[in-house]
Design a protein around this motif. Structure first.
Motif, PDB file in Angstrom:
ATOM      1  N   ARG A 242       1.004  -1.266   0.480  1.00 25.69           N
ATOM      2  CA  ARG A 242       0.167  -0.118  -0.466  1.00 25.69           C
ATOM      3  C   ARG A 242       0.663   1.186  -0.115  1.00 25.69           C
ATOM      4  NH1 ARG A 242      -2.924  -2.191   5.581  1.00 25.69           N
ATOM      5  NH2 ARG A 242      -3.808  -4.398   4.841  1.00 25.69           N
ATOM      6  N   GLN A 243       2.198   0.868   0.484  1.00 27.47           N
ATOM      7  CA  GLN A 243       2.567   2.642   0.841  1.00 27.47           C
ATOM      8  C   GLN A 243       4.093   2.297  -0.237  1.00 27.47           C
ATOM      9  OE1 GLN A 243       4.977   0.983   3.484  1.00 27.47           O
ATOM     10  NE2 GLN A 243       2.893   1.485   4.897  1.00 27.47           N
ATOM     11  N   SER A 244       3.998   1.669  -1.501  1.00 31.11           N
ATOM     12  CA  SER A 244       4.506   1.701  -2.489  1.00 31.11           C
ATOM     13  C   SER A 244       4.280   3.017  -3.806  1.00 31.11           C
ATOM     14  CB  SER A 244       4.912   0.313  -3.976  1.00 31.11           C
ATOM     15  OG  SER A 244       4.835   0.416  -4.749  1.00 31.11           O
ATOM     16  N   PRO A 245       5.115   3.719  -4.111  1.00 30.76           N
ATOM     17  CA  PRO A 245       4.921   4.636  -5.169  1.00 30.76           C
ATOM     18  C   PRO A 245       4.176   4.268  -6.752  1.00 30.76           C
ATOM     19  CG  PRO A 245       7.045   4.345  -5.157  1.00 30.76           C
ATOM     20  CD  PRO A 245       6.512   3.074  -4.265  1.00 30.76           C
ATOM     21  N   ALA A 246       4.338   2.723  -6.947  1.00 41.24           N
ATOM     22  CA  ALA A 246       3.970   2.352  -8.033  1.00 41.24           C
ATOM     23  C   ALA A 246       2.135   1.821  -7.932  1.00 41.24           C
ATOM     24  CB  ALA A 246       5.425   1.571  -9.035  1.00 41.24           C
ATOM     25  N   VAL A 247       1.566   1.677  -6.728  1.00 41.70           N
ATOM     26  CA  VAL A 247       0.552   1.244  -6.446  1.00 41.70           C
ATOM     27  C   VAL A 247      -0.580   2.102  -6.118  1.00 41.70           C
ATOM     28  CG1 VAL A 247      -0.828  -0.495  -5.281  1.00 41.70           C
ATOM     29  CG2 VAL A 247       1.172  -1.296  -6.044  1.00 41.70           C
ATOM     30  N   ARG A 248      -1.653   1.947  -6.885  1.00 46.96           N
ATOM     31  CA  ARG A 248      -2.893   2.645  -6.514  1.00 46.96           C
ATOM     32  C   ARG A 248      -3.608   2.845  -5.465  1.00 46.96           C
ATOM     33  NH1 ARG A 248      -6.560   5.104 -11.206  1.00 46.96           N
ATOM     34  NH2 ARG A 248      -6.823   2.735 -11.917  1.00 46.96           N
ATOM     35  N   LEU A 249      -3.620   1.121  -5.327  1.00 54.22           N
ATOM     36  CA  LEU A 249      -4.273   0.054  -4.662  1.00 54.22           C
ATOM     37  C   LEU A 249      -3.452  -0.670  -4.182  1.00 54.22           C
ATOM     38  CD1 LEU A 249      -7.115  -0.065  -3.206  1.00 54.22           C
ATOM     39  CD2 LEU A 249      -7.811  -1.147  -5.290  1.00 54.22           C
ATOM     40  N   GLY A 250      -3.255  -0.859  -2.802  1.00 48.02           N
ATOM     41  CA  GLY A 250      -2.579  -1.847  -2.790  1.00 48.02           C
ATOM     42  C   GLY A 250      -3.934  -3.266  -1.649  1.00 48.02           C
ATOM     43  N   VAL A 251      -2.983  -4.411  -1.689  1.00 52.97           N
ATOM     44  CA  VAL A 251      -3.156  -5.592  -1.272  1.00 52.97           C
ATOM     45  C   VAL A 251      -4.140  -5.481   0.782  1.00 52.97           C
ATOM     46  CG1 VAL A 251      -3.156  -8.060  -0.171  1.00 52.97           C
ATOM     47  CG2 VAL A 251      -1.717  -6.744  -1.771  1.00 52.97           C
ATOM     48  N   SER A 252      -5.675  -5.805   0.768  1.00 50.30           N
ATOM     49  CA  SER A 252      -6.288  -5.618   1.664  1.00 50.30           C
ATOM     50  C   SER A 252      -6.700  -6.639   2.776  1.00 50.30           C
ATOM     51  CB  SER A 252      -8.074  -5.868   0.920  1.00 50.30           C
ATOM     52  OG  SER A 252      -8.176  -7.208   0.302  1.00 50.30           O
ATOM     53  N   PRO A 253      -6.741  -6.126   3.440  1.00 47.69           N
ATOM     54  CA  PRO A 253      -6.742  -7.536   4.832  1.00 47.69           C
ATOM     55  C   PRO A 253      -7.108  -8.844   4.373  1.00 47.69           C
ATOM     56  CG  PRO A 253      -7.940  -5.298   5.908  1.00 47.69           C
ATOM     57  CD  PRO A 253      -7.423  -4.998   4.476  1.00 47.69           C
ATOM     58  N   ARG A 289      -0.739 -11.226  -6.416  1.00 42.74           N
ATOM     59  CA  ARG A 289      -0.505 -10.456  -8.248  1.00 42.74           C
ATOM     60  C   ARG A 289      -1.878  -9.378  -8.704  1.00 42.74           C
ATOM     61  NH1 ARG A 289       0.851 -15.600 -10.283  1.00 42.74           N
ATOM     62  NH2 ARG A 289       3.479 -15.033 -10.562  1.00 42.74           N
ATOM     63  N   HIS A 290      -2.822  -9.983  -7.786  1.00 47.52           N
ATOM     64  CA  HIS A 290      -3.861  -9.446  -8.942  1.00 47.52           C
ATOM     65  C   HIS A 290      -5.095  -8.633  -8.031  1.00 47.52           C
ATOM     66  CE1 HIS A 290      -4.613 -13.401  -6.266  1.00 47.52           C
ATOM     67  NE2 HIS A 290      -5.820 -12.425  -5.974  1.00 47.52           N
ATOM     68  N   ARG A 291      -4.338  -8.726  -6.375  1.00 48.97           N
ATOM     69  CA  ARG A 291      -4.880  -7.499  -6.373  1.00 48.97           C
ATOM     70  C   ARG A 291      -3.908  -6.025  -6.069  1.00 48.97           C
ATOM     71  NH1 ARG A 291      -7.972 -11.391  -2.285  1.00 48.97           N
ATOM     72  NH2 ARG A 291      -6.237 -13.233  -1.994  1.00 48.97           N
ATOM     73  N   LEU A 292      -3.802  -6.427  -6.865  1.00 50.71           N
ATOM     74  CA  LEU A 292      -2.493  -5.141  -6.872  1.00 50.71           C
ATOM     75  C   LEU A 292      -2.928  -3.980  -7.792  1.00 50.71           C
ATOM     76  CD1 LEU A 292       1.451  -5.130  -6.063  1.00 50.71           C
ATOM     77  CD2 LEU A 292      -0.534  -5.451  -4.200  1.00 50.71           C
ATOM     78  N   GLU A 293      -3.212  -2.460  -8.166  1.00 52.84           N
ATOM     79  CA  GLU A 293      -3.307  -2.021  -8.879  1.00 52.84           C
ATOM     80  C   GLU A 293      -2.765  -0.570  -9.041  1.00 52.84           C
ATOM     81  OE1 GLU A 293      -7.314   0.937 -10.394  1.00 52.84           O
ATOM     82  OE2 GLU A 293      -7.766  -0.292  -8.789  1.00 52.84           O
ATOM     83  N   LEU A 294      -1.603  -0.868  -9.791  1.00 47.63           N
ATOM     84  CA  LEU A 294      -0.469   0.165 -10.295  1.00 47.63           C
ATOM     85  C   LEU A 294      -1.513   1.171 -10.647  1.00 47.63           C
ATOM     86  CD1 LEU A 294       1.886  -2.498 -12.282  1.00 47.63           C
ATOM     87  CD2 LEU A 294       1.235  -2.259  -9.640  1.00 47.63           C
ATOM     88  N   ARG A 295      -0.578   2.101 -10.305  1.00 50.72           N
ATOM     89  CA  ARG A 295      -0.121   3.509 -11.270  1.00 50.72           C
ATOM     90  C   ARG A 295      -0.466   3.604 -12.855  1.00 50.72           C
ATOM     91  NH1 ARG A 295      -1.045   7.205  -7.425  1.00 50.72           N
ATOM     92  NH2 ARG A 295      -0.414   6.567  -5.173  1.00 50.72           N
ATOM     93  N   PRO A 296      -1.176   4.244 -13.430  1.00 48.18           N
ATOM     94  CA  PRO A 296      -0.901   4.067 -15.363  1.00 48.18           C
ATOM     95  C   PRO A 296       0.432   4.670 -14.929  1.00 48.18           C
ATOM     96  CG  PRO A 296      -3.274   5.484 -14.321  1.00 48.18           C
ATOM     97  CD  PRO A 296      -2.180   4.674 -13.173  1.00 48.18           C
ATOM     98  N   GLU A 297       1.030   5.643 -14.634  1.00 49.29           N
ATOM     99  CA  GLU A 297       2.324   6.335 -15.173  1.00 49.29           C
ATOM    100  C   GLU A 297       3.293   5.121 -14.556  1.00 49.29           C
ATOM    101  OE1 GLU A 297       1.083   8.426 -10.919  1.00 49.29           O
ATOM    102  OE2 GLU A 297       0.128   7.785 -13.390  1.00 49.29           O
ATOM    103  N   ALA A 298       2.902   4.636 -13.745  1.00 48.18           N
ATOM    104  CA  ALA A 298       3.957   3.144 -13.268  1.00 48.18           C
ATOM    105  C   ALA A 298       4.059   1.645 -14.519  1.00 48.18           C
ATOM    106  CB  ALA A 298       3.691   2.841 -12.036  1.00 48.18           C
ATOM    107  N   GLU A 299       2.689   1.656 -14.793  1.00 48.38           N
ATOM    108  CA  GLU A 299       2.552   0.894 -15.971  1.00 48.38           C
ATOM    109  C   GLU A 299       3.322   1.416 -16.999  1.00 48.38           C
ATOM    110  OE1 GLU A 299      -1.255  -1.803 -15.750  1.00 48.38           O
ATOM    111  OE2 GLU A 299      -1.552   0.266 -15.301  1.00 48.38           O
ATOM    112  N   LEU A 300       3.522   2.723 -17.573  1.00 43.56           N
ATOM    113  CA  LEU A 300       4.025   3.221 -18.562  1.00 43.56           C
ATOM    114  C   LEU A 300       5.712   3.226 -18.678  1.00 43.56           C
ATOM    115  CD1 LEU A 300       1.396   6.412 -19.371  1.00 43.56           C
ATOM    116  CD2 LEU A 300       1.782   3.770 -21.059  1.00 43.56           C
TER     117      LEU A 300
END
Length: 320
Positions: A242-253, A289-300
């Motif tokens: 959840r604190q990674s700069p590349a991640v918009r939505l981190g892993v939930s409980p 891996r499927h619970r992470l939503e990356l930021r668009p700029e990180a994916e680019l």
């Protein structure tokens, strides 16, 4: 009267299950093991791979070796929720409506190319996946036990697809990728076909385990010892996403509990009665891996969920 199955007998049967499936499916040991772990955890699996890497064959072989029922549903843009869960049908003999069960009433439901059907039909799976039941005509109808959904999706062709919403992705215990086999294994596949192997005929496989073994294994997994330090490690790994700069939505409980459950199942299947940090590391990718939503700029910039998880696992302190 059904014989009581002990934990050791269940473990031996499930280890033999991996070998039996290997008679039909070349390689993909990680995928085979992941499906067994999902059955032990009573969780669902998302299989991702290009067409032709034996995703359907794997599920059919698993059902055959476990002597469980399986149903394959091809998810298409015109598939309606009732086509999946069942619907009321008028019975002219009794002059009344009766419920006709849909293909979801099975042990192993293969949802083929799940991302090709509209969200309305995808959401019809949510109750079945979460509650193990289907509600119709004001009644809740329980699904068979065990029941898991094994959904497939094509990772390269997204035209005409509907990406799975985060709420549904979070219901999958594991996301398993099935790559194209290496050269040696592909030669083995062709050699088997040249020798007369027919992937549509699995009569050569034996039922080496069953529902009783899965139930006994699940009970043993739930009794496994987990040290407070390992639990804290699971939490720290998930919080770090959840604190990674590349991640918009981190892993939930829920993702943290899924990782812990998968690690416990793997530890038990490996013959241990305790969970180690290495178990957590081994299952982090498929469980998260499927619970992470990356930021668009990180994916680019080329970031991937697996890359983020590798970075997290490399920075979070491992308990000693």
């Amino acid at each position: 009267m059904t014989a009581v199955v002990g934990a050791e007998e269940a473990r031996a049967a499930l280890v033999a299950l991996r070998t039996e499936i290997g008679k039909a499916v070349v390689g993909n040991d990680a995928a085979i093991t992941s499906l067994i772990l999902a059955l032990l955890c009573k969780g669902h699996v998302l299989l991702e791979g290009v067409p032709g890497v034996a995703k359907t064959l794997l599920v059919r072989a698993l059902a055959t070796a476990l002597d469980l029922s399986t149903t394959r549903v091809q998810f298409t843009p015109d598939l309606m929720p009732g086509d999946l869960t069942g619907s009321l049908v008028y019975d002219s003999h009794n002059a009344a409506f009766s419920f006709r069960e849909g293909p979801v009433f099975t042990h192993l439901l293969l949802a083929d190319e799940i991302n090709r059907t509209p969200p309305k039909t995808q959401s019809a799976l949510l109750e079945a996946m979460e509650e193990r039941q289907v509600s119709a005509d004001g009644k809740s109808r329980p699904l068979p036990s065990p029941f898991i959904v094994i959904a497939t999706q094509n990772p390269v062709e997204y035209e005409g697809t509907y990406p799975l919403p985060e709420a549904q992705l979070d219901r999958f215990l594991l996301k398993v990728t099935m790559p194209v086999p290496p050269r040696e294994q592909e030669i083995d596949v062709l050699t088997r076909h040249a020798s007369g192997f027919d992937p549509r005929d699995l009569s050569s496989l034996n039922a080496v385990a069953g529902a009783a073994h899965l139930e006994a294994g699940s009970a043993a997994v739930r009794s496994l010892t987990v040290a407070p330090e390992v639990i804290a490690y699971v939490v720290d790994v998930c919080r770090a996403t959840r604190q990674s700069p590349a991640v918009r939505l981190g892993v939930s409980p829920r993702g943290a509990t899924a990782l812990l459950a998968a690690a416990r199942a793997w530890a038990w299947l490996s013959g241990r009665d305790y969970v180690t940090p290495d178990d957590v590391k081994s299952l982090a990718r498929p469980a998260l891996r499927h619970r992470l939503e990356l930021r668009p700029e990180a994916e680019l910039e080329g970031a991937t969920p697996d890359g983020v998880l590798d970075g997290v696992l490399g920075t979070v302190q491992v308990p000693r």
